[in-house]
Design an enzyme around this catalytic site. Structure first.
Site, mmCIF file in Angstrom:
data_model
loop_
_atom_site.group_PDB
_atom_site.id
_atom_site.type_symbol
_atom_site.label_atom_id
_atom_site.label_comp_id
_atom_site.label_asym_id
_atom_site.label_seq_id
_atom_site.Cartn_x
_atom_site.Cartn_y
_atom_site.Cartn_z
ATOM 1 N N THR A 198 0.831 -1.207 0.000
ATOM 2 C CA THR A 198 0.000 0.000 0.000
ATOM 3 C C THR A 198 0.866 1.257 0.000
ATOM 4 O O THR A 198 1.831 1.343 0.769
ATOM 5 C CB THR A 198 -0.917 -0.010 1.248
ATOM 6 N N GLU A 456 -4.108 -6.796 6.595
ATOM 7 C CA GLU A 456 -3.686 -6.787 8.006
ATOM 8 C C GLU A 456 -4.067 -8.087 8.706
ATOM 9 O O GLU A 456 -4.382 -8.094 9.904
ATOM 10 C CB GLU A 456 -4.268 -5.583 8.751
HETATM 11 C C1 ST9 Z 1 -1.093 -5.034 5.264
HETATM 12 C C2 ST9 Z 1 -1.304 -3.544 5.145
HETATM 13 O O1 ST9 Z 1 -1.918 -5.862 5.011
HETATM 14 C C3 ST9 Z 1 -2.715 -3.118 4.852
HETATM 15 C C4 ST9 Z 1 -2.991 -1.647 5.025
HETATM 16 C C5 ST9 Z 1 -1.802 -0.801 4.916
HETATM 17 C C6 ST9 Z 1 -1.986 0.572 5.376
HETATM 18 C C7 ST9 Z 1 -0.648 1.189 5.621
HETATM 19 C C8 ST9 Z 1 -0.703 2.438 6.382
HETATM 20 C C9 ST9 Z 1 -1.280 2.320 7.747
HETATM 21 C C10 ST9 Z 1 -0.303 1.825 8.742
HETATM 22 C C11 ST9 Z 1 -0.126 2.759 9.830
HETATM 23 C C12 ST9 Z 1 0.954 2.334 10.673
HETATM 24 C C13 ST9 Z 1 1.680 3.510 11.224
HETATM 25 C C14 ST9 Z 1 2.654 3.006 12.215
HETATM 26 C C15 ST9 Z 1 2.464 3.728 13.502
HETATM 27 C C16 ST9 Z 1 2.774 2.984 14.638
HETATM 28 C C17 ST9 Z 1 2.713 3.743 15.895
HETATM 29 C C18 ST9 Z 1 2.899 2.921 17.151
HETATM 30 N N1 ST9 Z 1 1.083 -9.059 18.335
HETATM 31 O O2 ST9 Z 1 2.761 -16.718 16.364
HETATM 32 P P1 ST9 Z 1 4.101 -16.675 15.736
HETATM 33 C C19 ST9 Z 1 5.173 -11.581 16.529
HETATM 34 S S1 ST9 Z 1 0.436 -5.445 5.824
HETATM 35 C C20 ST9 Z 1 2.385 -8.770 18.465
HETATM 36 O O3 ST9 Z 1 5.049 -17.796 15.962
HETATM 37 P P2 ST9 Z 1 4.328 -17.190 12.905
HETATM 38 C C21 ST9 Z 1 5.910 -11.854 17.802
HETATM 39 O O4 ST9 Z 1 7.136 -11.181 17.759
HETATM 40 C C22 ST9 Z 1 0.511 -7.198 5.866
HETATM 41 N N2 ST9 Z 1 3.357 -9.555 17.962
HETATM 42 O O5 ST9 Z 1 3.893 -16.388 14.198
HETATM 43 C C23 ST9 Z 1 6.062 -13.353 17.732
HETATM 44 O O6 ST9 Z 1 7.122 -13.820 18.541
HETATM 45 P P3 ST9 Z 1 6.788 -14.268 20.064
HETATM 46 C C24 ST9 Z 1 -0.155 -7.707 7.047
HETATM 47 C C25 ST9 Z 1 3.001 -10.665 17.312
HETATM 48 O O7 ST9 Z 1 3.655 -18.499 12.863
HETATM 49 C C26 ST9 Z 1 6.376 -13.548 16.280
HETATM 50 O O8 ST9 Z 1 5.557 -12.604 15.605
HETATM 51 N N3 ST9 Z 1 0.071 -9.103 7.163
HETATM 52 C C27 ST9 Z 1 1.660 -11.028 17.148
HETATM 53 O O9 ST9 Z 1 5.785 -17.132 12.765
HETATM 54 C C28 ST9 Z 1 6.076 -14.945 15.771
HETATM 55 O O10 ST9 Z 1 4.788 -15.296 16.186
HETATM 56 C C29 ST9 Z 1 -0.359 -9.758 8.217
HETATM 57 O O11 ST9 Z 1 -0.983 -9.212 9.091
HETATM 58 C C30 ST9 Z 1 0.680 -10.156 17.683
HETATM 59 N N4 ST9 Z 1 -0.623 -10.367 17.543
HETATM 60 O O12 ST9 Z 1 3.689 -16.233 11.805
HETATM 61 C C31 ST9 Z 1 -0.009 -11.214 8.256
HETATM 62 N N5 ST9 Z 1 1.595 -12.170 16.445
HETATM 63 O O13 ST9 Z 1 5.695 -15.295 19.976
HETATM 64 C C32 ST9 Z 1 -1.056 -12.040 8.905
HETATM 65 C C33 ST9 Z 1 2.857 -12.515 16.176
HETATM 66 O O14 ST9 Z 1 8.074 -14.816 20.557
HETATM 67 N N6 ST9 Z 1 -0.486 -13.235 9.444
HETATM 68 N N7 ST9 Z 1 3.718 -11.618 16.691
HETATM 69 O O15 ST9 Z 1 6.359 -13.054 20.779
HETATM 70 C C34 ST9 Z 1 -0.170 -13.364 10.779
HETATM 71 O O16 ST9 Z 1 -0.376 -12.459 11.566
HETATM 72 C C35 ST9 Z 1 0.390 -14.703 11.205
HETATM 73 O O17 ST9 Z 1 -0.327 -15.151 12.319
HETATM 74 C C36 ST9 Z 1 1.906 -14.640 11.531
HETATM 75 C C37 ST9 Z 1 2.310 -16.104 11.717
HETATM 76 C C38 ST9 Z 1 2.627 -14.050 10.347
HETATM 77 C C39 ST9 Z 1 2.180 -13.829 12.764
HETATM 78 P P1 FAD Z 2 -3.608 -16.177 1.748
HETATM 79 O O1 FAD Z 2 -2.678 -16.104 2.894
HETATM 80 O O2 FAD Z 2 -3.225 -16.988 0.591
HETATM 81 O O3 FAD Z 2 -5.020 -16.658 2.269
HETATM 82 C C1 FAD Z 2 -6.032 -17.223 1.404
HETATM 83 C C2 FAD Z 2 -7.174 -17.731 2.281
HETATM 84 O O4 FAD Z 2 -6.703 -18.784 3.116
HETATM 85 C C3 FAD Z 2 -7.727 -16.654 3.219
HETATM 86 O O5 FAD Z 2 -9.111 -16.826 3.343
HETATM 87 C C4 FAD Z 2 -7.063 -16.982 4.557
HETATM 88 O O6 FAD Z 2 -7.842 -16.603 5.673
HETATM 89 C C5 FAD Z 2 -6.911 -18.489 4.482
HETATM 90 N N1 FAD Z 2 -5.753 -18.946 5.240
HETATM 91 C C6 FAD Z 2 -4.449 -18.794 4.934
HETATM 92 N N2 FAD Z 2 -3.678 -19.341 5.873
HETATM 93 C C7 FAD Z 2 -4.495 -19.861 6.802
HETATM 94 C C8 FAD Z 2 -4.301 -20.569 8.033
HETATM 95 N N3 FAD Z 2 -3.082 -20.830 8.493
HETATM 96 N N4 FAD Z 2 -5.393 -20.941 8.727
HETATM 97 C C9 FAD Z 2 -6.634 -20.651 8.284
HETATM 98 N N5 FAD Z 2 -6.880 -20.000 7.137
HETATM 99 C C10 FAD Z 2 -5.833 -19.600 6.412
HETATM 100 N N6 FAD Z 2 0.764 -6.508 2.574
HETATM 101 C C11 FAD Z 2 1.857 -5.799 2.960
HETATM 102 O O7 FAD Z 2 2.861 -6.368 3.352
HETATM 103 N N7 FAD Z 2 1.831 -4.451 2.938
HETATM 104 C C12 FAD Z 2 0.774 -3.745 2.518
HETATM 105 O O8 FAD Z 2 0.799 -2.514 2.539
HETATM 106 C C13 FAD Z 2 -0.365 -4.460 2.059
HETATM 107 N N8 FAD Z 2 -1.450 -3.802 1.555
HETATM 108 C C14 FAD Z 2 -2.441 -4.528 0.956
HETATM 109 C C15 FAD Z 2 -3.442 -3.868 0.236
HETATM 110 C C16 FAD Z 2 -4.404 -4.593 -0.441
HETATM 111 C C17 FAD Z 2 -5.439 -3.874 -1.231
HETATM 112 C C18 FAD Z 2 -4.393 -6.011 -0.402
HETATM 113 C C19 FAD Z 2 -5.411 -6.821 -1.145
HETATM 114 C C20 FAD Z 2 -3.434 -6.660 0.335
HETATM 115 C C21 FAD Z 2 -2.440 -5.941 0.993
HETATM 116 N N9 FAD Z 2 -1.417 -6.584 1.682
HETATM 117 C C22 FAD Z 2 -0.331 -5.878 2.116
HETATM 118 C C23 FAD Z 2 -1.398 -8.031 1.782
HETATM 119 C C24 FAD Z 2 -2.405 -8.583 2.770
HETATM 120 O O9 FAD Z 2 -1.975 -8.366 4.073
HETATM 121 C C25 FAD Z 2 -2.591 -10.065 2.437
HETATM 122 O O10 FAD Z 2 -3.338 -10.106 1.237
HETATM 123 C C26 FAD Z 2 -3.286 -10.818 3.519
HETATM 124 O O11 FAD Z 2 -2.478 -10.878 4.678
HETATM 125 C C27 FAD Z 2 -3.668 -12.241 3.075
HETATM 126 O O12 FAD Z 2 -2.641 -12.871 2.384
HETATM 127 P P2 FAD Z 2 -2.952 -13.552 0.950
HETATM 128 O O13 FAD Z 2 -3.633 -12.552 0.124
HETATM 129 O O14 FAD Z 2 -1.695 -14.119 0.431
HETATM 130 O O15 FAD Z 2 -3.960 -14.695 1.254
#
Ligand code: ST9
Ligand code: FAD
Length: 625
Positions: A198, A456
């Site tokens: 983004t 997110e």
């Molecule tokens: C995206 C952007 O989608 C969309 C909008 C963009 C807009 C951009 C602008 C707005 C942003 C504004 C921000 C401004 C900043 C200002 C800040 C001011 C303060 N909580 O469970 P584990 C950590 S971006 C905290 O084993 P896996 C923790 O270090 C793409 N920490 O995970 C942990 O270690 P430990 C977004 C957490 O199985 C470590 O991760 N993509 C949390 O390795 C490993 O944890 C996603 O969100 C938490 N809740 O990986 C990805 N969870 O345990 C979604 C984990 O030792 N996928 N950590 O503490 C996930 O969240 C997965 O569950 C995973 C799994 C990647 C964490």
């Molecule tokens: P996948 O991970 O492939 O998921 C596909 C489906 O499978 C989903 O329904 C999901 O819930 C399910 N799934 C996957 N894994 C599991 C699991 N372990 N258990 C259960 N269900 C599961 N990313 C950035 O880094 N920075 C950005 O600024 C950013 N901006 C974005 C803006 C837009 C408009 C979009 C569309 C995406 C953006 N993203 C960004 C990425 C976004 O965070 C990912 O699209 C999102 O985290 C999902 O990943 P994916 O699209 O690969 O789907």
């Protein structure tokens, strides 16, 4: 006229009547902000949002940014750029900027309340304008070099991005393959392709700072598999003098190589970014700097993610609120059909659709959810206020952190799911066929809000985060605290008899929720192979219930907050109030009662389903799907 319908009255109700934020103003870290200042901030941000920011909402949807693959650049919609400039010039983004970098320390509850206006009026402006907020992460995690960079990011109003996702690494961030190679001078060369980033390209700021997760190579002890092997690098679009911030004129090898065409939030550029590919742009390496010179990338990035998850929840909730208020306005004017009591009389006068029971059901559903979700969002922010207060006093804020952490997946997951669905099934529906037209903002709201359940972390990810990390890993401390608060309220005499039935429904809802949690815990225990009769596949039963938990906890907490609002409203109604306030408070009571009576009983059905979760679908042959 602006598409945006705000609800400043309800925001102020939450802040100052329900959550008593006036009590934390004027002291501690918030010494410089008194009640009048806070109110004038809110009303000015509401105004600029409704007027200047909302002005480009539909035009920038119809005329989205144009990407030129030759130059890897984007030309933004002009009207949108004007709205963006109005926001940047007003400098309200300083409320999210650390004091050391020229920001104004402001309670999180006030910041998120004001964010609702921006996000409801034109959410991508908030996202493009996040550079100074990102600077906080750079400043707080950085060494002196990074802190100077953070200052340039603020002073020069650079854009910024969070760069995690790759084609094969979405939910599973740890699958990322982008690499970082160390250079002799302390910088790193980044190589890889990131997807869906983004705000990674636009022409509204002189520079863009990418915060990139990459796997360091060739350094002993770091760069292993999974998320823990990722480090966070600062990778600018243009190189600059680190002392002065002046651009050197040198392009960095971080190029946008595609901009996605999307269903909604079209003006928000969603980019593929190619780092250090010799065939891209001028073939320069993509040089970056390791944030804080420590390999702690996922942890550092989660500070950004937490803020962004709150933002996404607030965006969804803001959209539902303006969707509802637009629908309400339309419903009050649209004349169609006769009152149901006169349905058989073909000569009966035609009435506005607000006279029809089903339209009232729909409007009250929208109102209750929009206002309840707002309370949920501000309630979470009040915990962030406490973290700030305790942090400033050097006190431990463990419990506050844990409760805030628990609430985040609910604000994000529940907030986005309920909002997006209700915007379509209720708010747009209220307009009949007209809702389907671009004459009204509803069709764009629905398209723009869908993304909130996806980015997110999808709702599935929020469910897993909620259960495994925020409940199990936390050993039930935060959820226990919340449950006690709800129990206390249910058993109190809040509402002086007027909320008796609803408090009973809340008590039953709490009992159902606890039973669901108990069942999921039991499945978790029975999945432990170390236990006698432990069967690892029982973990599937847990996985079949985690999204349910997001909804169940969301319904429960929102019901509780609405009933607390009703209690405050009933107290006010027992005194002298203006006609406008009377209607407002009666609306609060009605919304709480409606929600308790129409949503809470659903938790008993959820309990039955959770307790009898059927995992046979996990054994089913894929071919049978
Ligand atoms: C995206 C952007 O989608 C969309 C909008 C963009 C807009 C951009 C602008 C707005 C942003 C504004 C921000 C401004 C900043 C200002 C800040 C001011 C303060 N909580 O469970 P584990 C950590 S971006 C905290 O084993 P896996 C923790 O270090 C793409 N920490 O995970 C942990 O270690 P430990 C977004 C957490 O199985 C470590 O991760 N993509 C949390 O390795 C490993 O944890 C996603 O969100 C938490 N809740 O990986 C990805 N969870 O345990 C979604 C984990 O030792 N996928 N950590 O503490 C996930 O969240 C997965 O569950 C995973 C799994 C990647 C964490
Ligand atoms: P996948 O991970 O492939 O998921 C596909 C489906 O499978 C989903 O329904 C999901 O819930 C399910 N799934 C996957 N894994 C599991 C699991 N372990 N258990 C259960 N269900 C599961 N990313 C950035 O880094 N920075 C950005 O600024 C950013 N901006 C974005 C803006 C837009 C408009 C979009 C569309 C995406 C953006 N993203 C960004 C990425 C976004 O965070 C990912 O699209 C999102 O985290 C999902 O990943 P994916 O699209 O690969 O789907």
């Amino acid at each position: 006229m602006s598409h945006y319908r705000s609800n400043l009255r309800d925001v102020e109700f939450n802040l100052f009547e329900l959550f008593k934020r006036d009590e934390i103003l004027g002291s501690g870290p918030f010494e410089e902000i008194d009640l009048d200042t806070a109110k004038s901030m809110l009303s000015e941000i509401e105004r600029i949002s409704r007027e200047d920011l909302a002005a480009s909402f539909d035009d920038s949807d119809r005329n989205p940014p144009v990407y030129d693959p030759e130059t890897h650049s984007v030309t933004m919609n002009e009207k949108f750029a004007e709205s963006y400039r109005a926001w940047m010039d007003a400098e309200w983004w300083r409320l999210q900027t650390p004091a050391e970098l020229g920001g104004q320390v402001t309670p999180a509850s006030i910041v998120w309340s004001s964010a609702e206006f921006v996000l409801g009026a034109n959410a991508p402006i908030w996202m493009f304008a996040c550079g100074p907020a990102f600077a906080r992460i750079v400043f707080e995690n950085g060494i002196e070099r990074d802190q100077k960079i953070a200052q340039h990011m603020v002073d020069r109003q650079w854009g910024a991005t969070m760069v995690l996702t790759e084609p094969d690494a979405g939910s599973d961030v740890g699958a990322g393959r982008t690499k970082a190679f160390p250079n002799e001078d302390g910088s790193w060369n980044i190589e890889g392709v990131k997807r869906f980033i983004t705000s990674a390209e636009h022409d509204m700021a002189e520079n863009i700072m990418h915060l990139v997760l990459a796997r360091p190579q060739g350094v002993e002890g770091v760069g292993g598999p999974g998320t823990k092997g990722l480090s966070l690098f600062l990778v600018p679009k243009f190189h600059f003098d680190h002392e002065t911030g002046e651009l050197t004129g040198e392009r960095n090898g971080a190029y946008v190589t595609n901009v996605e065409k999307k269903m909604g939030i079209k003006v928000s550029t969603t980019c593929e970014v190619t780092f250090g590919d010799s065939s891209t742009g001028g073939g320069e390496p993509a040089r970056g700097w390791l944030l804080g010179e420590v390999h702690d990338g996922i942890n550092q990035m989660f500070r950004v993610i937490e803020n962004a998850r709150m933002m996404v929840g607030a965006k969804a909730i803001a959209t539902l609120s303006t969707g509802y208020l637009n629908a309400l306005e339309y419903a009050k004017e649209r004349v169609q059909g006769a009152d149901l009591t006169q349905a058989s009389d073909k000569t009966a006068p035609r009435v506005t659709i607000t006279h029809h029971p089903d339209v009232r059901r729909s409007l009250m559903t929208q109102k209750a959810f929009a206002e309840g979700l707002r309370s949920l969002m501000i309630y979470a922010a009040t915990w962030q206020d406490e973290i700030m207060i305790k942090g400033a006093a050097g006190e431990d804020a463990d419990l506050e952190e844990a409760v805030n952490d628990l609430l985040l997946p609910i604000v994000k997951g529940y907030g986005s799911e309920r909002s997006w669905v209700l915007l379509g099934t209720e708010s747009l529906q209220t307009f009949g066929g007209s809702g389907f037209l671009q004459d009204y903002p509803l069709e764009q709201y629905v398209r723009d809000a869908k993304i909130d359940t996806l980015y997110e972390g999808t709702t599935a990810i929020q469910g897993q985060d909620l259960f495994f990390r925020k409940i199990v890993k936390d050993k039930g401390r935060a959820i226990g605290h919340l449950a006690n608060e709800i129990q206390e309220f249910a058993q109190s005499d809040a509402g002086n008899g007027r909320l008796k039935v609803e408090r009973e429904l809340l008590a039953t809802g709490l009992e159902d929720t606890q039973a669901i949690l108990g069942a999921v815990f039991q499945d978790l225990m029975s999945a432990n192979p170390a236990e006698e009769s432990g069967e690892i596949t029982n973990i599937y039963k847990v996985g079949l219930n985690t999204t349910r938990l997001v909804y169940v906890l969301g319904d429960l907490v929102v019901a509780w907050l609405l009933l607390r609002s009703a209690e405050v409203a009933l107290e006010k109604l027992s005194g002298d109030v203006s006609a406008a306030d009377k209607a407002f408070y009666e609306g609060k009571v009605a919304a709480a009662q409606f929600f308790a009576r129409n949503v809470l009983p659903g938790l008993s059905a959820q309990r039955t389903m959770a307790e009898n979760v059927d995992d046979s679908i996990m054994e089913l042959d894929e071919a049978a799907f």
